[in-house]
Write a protein that holds these residues in place. Structure first.
Motif, mmCIF file in Angstrom:
data_model
loop_
_atom_site.group_PDB
_atom_site.id
_atom_site.type_symbol
_atom_site.label_atom_id
_atom_site.label_comp_id
_atom_site.label_asym_id
_atom_site.label_seq_id
_atom_site.Cartn_x
_atom_site.Cartn_y
_atom_site.Cartn_z
ATOM 1 N N VAL A 83 77.267 38.809 18.087
ATOM 2 C CA VAL A 83 75.856 38.795 18.498
ATOM 3 C C VAL A 83 75.167 37.515 18.019
ATOM 4 O O VAL A 83 74.260 37.017 18.689
ATOM 5 N N THR A 84 75.616 36.959 16.921
ATOM 6 C CA THR A 84 75.024 35.712 16.431
ATOM 7 C C THR A 84 75.369 34.546 17.349
ATOM 8 O O THR A 84 74.521 33.686 17.632
ATOM 9 N N PRO A 90 65.195 38.419 17.223
ATOM 10 C CA PRO A 90 64.334 38.276 16.040
ATOM 11 C C PRO A 90 65.141 38.439 14.748
ATOM 12 O O PRO A 90 65.956 39.346 14.626
ATOM 13 N N GLY A 91 64.925 37.539 13.810
ATOM 14 C CA GLY A 91 65.615 37.610 12.525
ATOM 15 C C GLY A 91 66.959 36.913 12.505
ATOM 16 O O GLY A 91 67.669 36.986 11.495
ATOM 17 N N LYS A 92 67.328 36.215 13.596
ATOM 18 C CA LYS A 92 68.638 35.570 13.633
ATOM 19 C C LYS A 92 68.767 34.490 12.563
ATOM 20 O O LYS A 92 69.858 34.287 12.008
ATOM 21 N N ARG A 281 75.810 29.585 26.110
ATOM 22 C CA ARG A 281 74.450 29.481 25.588
ATOM 23 C C ARG A 281 73.985 30.861 25.135
ATOM 24 O O ARG A 281 74.166 31.849 25.853
ATOM 25 N N PRO A 282 73.404 30.949 23.935
ATOM 26 C CA PRO A 282 72.920 32.254 23.471
ATOM 27 C C PRO A 282 71.886 32.837 24.426
ATOM 28 O O PRO A 282 70.961 32.147 24.866
ATOM 29 N N VAL A 283 72.054 34.094 24.756
ATOM 30 C CA VAL A 283 71.157 34.790 25.680
ATOM 31 C C VAL A 283 70.037 35.450 24.880
ATOM 32 O O VAL A 283 70.308 36.155 23.900
ATOM 33 N N PRO A 284 68.765 35.243 25.284
ATOM 34 C CA PRO A 284 67.666 35.877 24.539
ATOM 35 C C PRO A 284 67.699 37.396 24.705
ATOM 36 O O PRO A 284 67.933 37.911 25.807
ATOM 37 N N LEU A 285 67.481 38.098 23.624
ATOM 38 C CA LEU A 285 67.355 39.552 23.648
ATOM 39 C C LEU A 285 65.922 39.887 23.263
ATOM 40 O O LEU A 285 65.471 39.577 22.174
ATOM 41 N N GLY A 294 68.456 42.732 16.123
ATOM 42 C CA GLY A 294 67.922 41.960 15.005
ATOM 43 C C GLY A 294 67.763 42.802 13.755
ATOM 44 O O GLY A 294 68.053 42.338 12.644
ATOM 45 N N GLY A 295 67.321 44.036 13.934
ATOM 46 C CA GLY A 295 67.158 44.920 12.780
ATOM 47 C C GLY A 295 68.475 45.247 12.113
ATOM 48 O O GLY A 295 68.587 45.224 10.883
#
Length: 547
Positions: A83-84, A90-92, A281-285, A294-295
């Protein structure tokens, strides 16, 4: 070149001197361990081990623990790496702390602070007890698995995230264009490419659990484990008749060497070459999915930071013996570290500084011989310098005590053996960094200097060494951070008055004086963290570079 000119070469004599040093302090102790396991009056150590149910149980428990912790680390590290590498959430940014957490928090502090939270008198345990809820004992299997998982999962995360980031996303897209679902394309295309990196990291974790001393000693309680049995045998036998300690140490070496063999075999079979590819490319969640991912990721990192938070609070907490008065603050614990009993701090700084300086200088010279001045001895230099990778700290400590307890070179009870234990334990760090850099320095630069009249040794000092400076600085910081937190080897070779910070913390934990242990732990973390911050921020040294 004639034979006489070869004999006059300074590099040949340096190679010989280096080989003698490595043979004396690595091969000789290891050989003494192996031979001592077959010696002794009556039965050999191996025969005693076969007839000792507790010893066999310790070996079996260690294999089970290493296997379970490796699996739990993979269950945490691989999804977190995926996931990284593939998503933004949020919180990456907090996950970037993982490499520094791995370096900054010594294992002895992790075990101590988890006990302060979930031990028999831990904060959470007492809080739940007030509501009539009894938590299971944190000693034994449960505590060992939890603490070791949060110590070692970052190794799998770091190796896996690098493999996923380097994977060519075109291959995955090509599979999907042929009708393969996204999930199936990752399993069929990406997984085989990154699997060698995952398995190599997993095997590294396995070997680290097998050789783990601090957590095993503190949390095993009455559970037999190999590292604990080795230490107990060493304490019981001393250096006079080291049969069982040498036998347990030999078992540990054989286990680790077997795993390292499979590690090399997996890496050799798992080579995939990808040319001119690009990572995904990282995909926005966003929304609930982004918050959930993120949590979960942030929770893992926060739990990893728990020891650091607890040791800071504990260092300033009032205590009466083993009872900590949470919410009442004091500087008395830190005053003890700096004024009442400062010797462990002084010892740690002096021993680690000497080990780091000598180790880095020796590594630079030997690496130069291996890469640039090859001769009949340099392959042996390369092989022997890598041997400490297969030795746990306990094994190394036993080898040094058995070999230098008396005789032709009596070192037991001196500061020299403390420095030697730290130096040999972390020697591969400097070797790996120096050799990687030297492979990237063209021979033509050195040849040009010599052709202008500069002698070979001066050329090394004035031309090659400055080009190695960034890698040497990075290796020096890594060597410092790991030597200053070393426990397993130093606790076997130290004598009264030569306690280091880690040994003092270990002894205080054994006496259940957690507040004092926290104060020493906080100072230890500061001693580790300060060089990293200075190197990274002031001198712009990439401490976490793989080169």
């Amino acid at each position: 070149m004639s034979r006489s000119s070869n004999l006059r070469s300074p590099w040949l004599w340096l190679s010989l001197a280096s080989l003698v040093i490595l043979a004396t302090f690595i091969v000789y102790p290891l050989a003494n361990i192996l031979t001592a396991s077959f010696a002794g009056e009556g039965q050999s150590g191996w025969m005693r081990l076969v007839s000792d149910p507790r010893g066999l149980t310790a070996i079996g428990n260690t294999l089970i623990l290493a296997s379970v912790v490796t699996v739990t680390c993979m269950l945490l590290g691989v999804p977190l790496a995926y996931v990284t590498a593939r998503f933004r959430f949020p919180g990456k940014s907090i996950i970037a702390l993982l490499p520094i957490i791995t370096l900054v928090i010594p294992e002895v502090i992790s075990a101590q602070t988890w006990l302060m939270v979930l031990g028999n008198n831990g904060v959470v345990t007492r809080f739940m007890r007030d509501f009539g809820i009894g938590l299971p004992s944190f000693y034994g299997w449960f505590g060992l698995i939890v603490v070791m998982t949060f110590i070692y999962y970052s190794y799998i995360y770091i190796g896996t995230v690098a493999a996923i980031s380097g994977f060519d996303v075109h291959l995955e897209e090509a599979a999907q264009s042929l009708g393969t679902s996204p999930a199936k394309s990752r399993i069929k295309v990406m997984l085989p490419v990154i699997l060698p990196s995952i398995l190599a990291s997993a095997l590294l974790v396995f070997t680290m659990v097998v050789g783990n001393f601090a957590v095993s000693m503190i949390l095993s309680n009455r559970l037999p484990l190999l590292s604990v049995a080795t230490y107990q045998a060493a304490i019981a036998e001393g250096g006079a008749s080291p049969v069982m300690q040498s036998t347990f140490a030999s078992v540990s070496v054989l286990m680790v060497m077997t795993v390292l063999f499979f590690n090399r075999w997996i890496i050799a079979r798992g080579r995939f070459e990808i040319a001119q590819g690009r990572g995904a490319r990282p995909v926005p969640l966003a929304g609930i999915k982004g918050l959930a991912v993120g949590g979960a990721a942030s929770l893992i990192v926060i739990l990893s930071l728990l020891p650091l938070c607890v040791v800071v609070i504990g260092a300033f907490t009032v205590s009466r013996g083993p009872v900590m008065q949470w919410g009442n603050w004091t500087f008395a614990n830190l005053e003890r570290v700096f004024t009442t009993a400062p010797q462990p701090l002084i010892n740690s700084l002096s021993y680690s500084a000497l080990a780091t300086i000598i180790g880095i200088c020796f590594s630079a010279v030997v690496s130069y011989l291996i890469v640039k001045k090859r001769n009949a001895m340099t392959p042996w230099l390369d092989y022997i310098s890598a041997v400490p990778l297969a030795l746990s700290g306990t094994v190394l400590g036993i080898g040094l005590v058995v070999s230098f307890n008396g005789g032709w070179l009596p070192l037991t009870g001196t500061a020299t053996i403390m420095v030697l234990a730290l130096l040999v334990r972390r020697l591969p760090f400097g070797m790996r960094s120096s050799q990687a850099t030297l492979h990237n320095i063209p021979n033509s630069i050195e040849e040009a200097s010599i052709s202008l009249g500069s002698p070979p040794v001066r050329t090394f000092l004035k031309v090659v060494l400055p080009m190695m400076a960034p890698a040497i600085a990075s290796a020096a910081v890594l060597t410092w951070t790991t030597t200053v937190s070393e426990l397993s080897a130093s606790i076997l070779v130290y004598s009264g008055g030569r306690e280091t910070l880690t040994i003092q913390i270990f002894r205080l934990i054994g006496s259940n004086l957690m507040a004092y242990a926290s104060a020493y732990g906080l100072v230890l973390i500061a001693v580790i963290l300060l060089p990293i911050v200075i190197a990274s921020k002031v001198f712009k040294v990439d401490v976490f570079s793989s080169k």
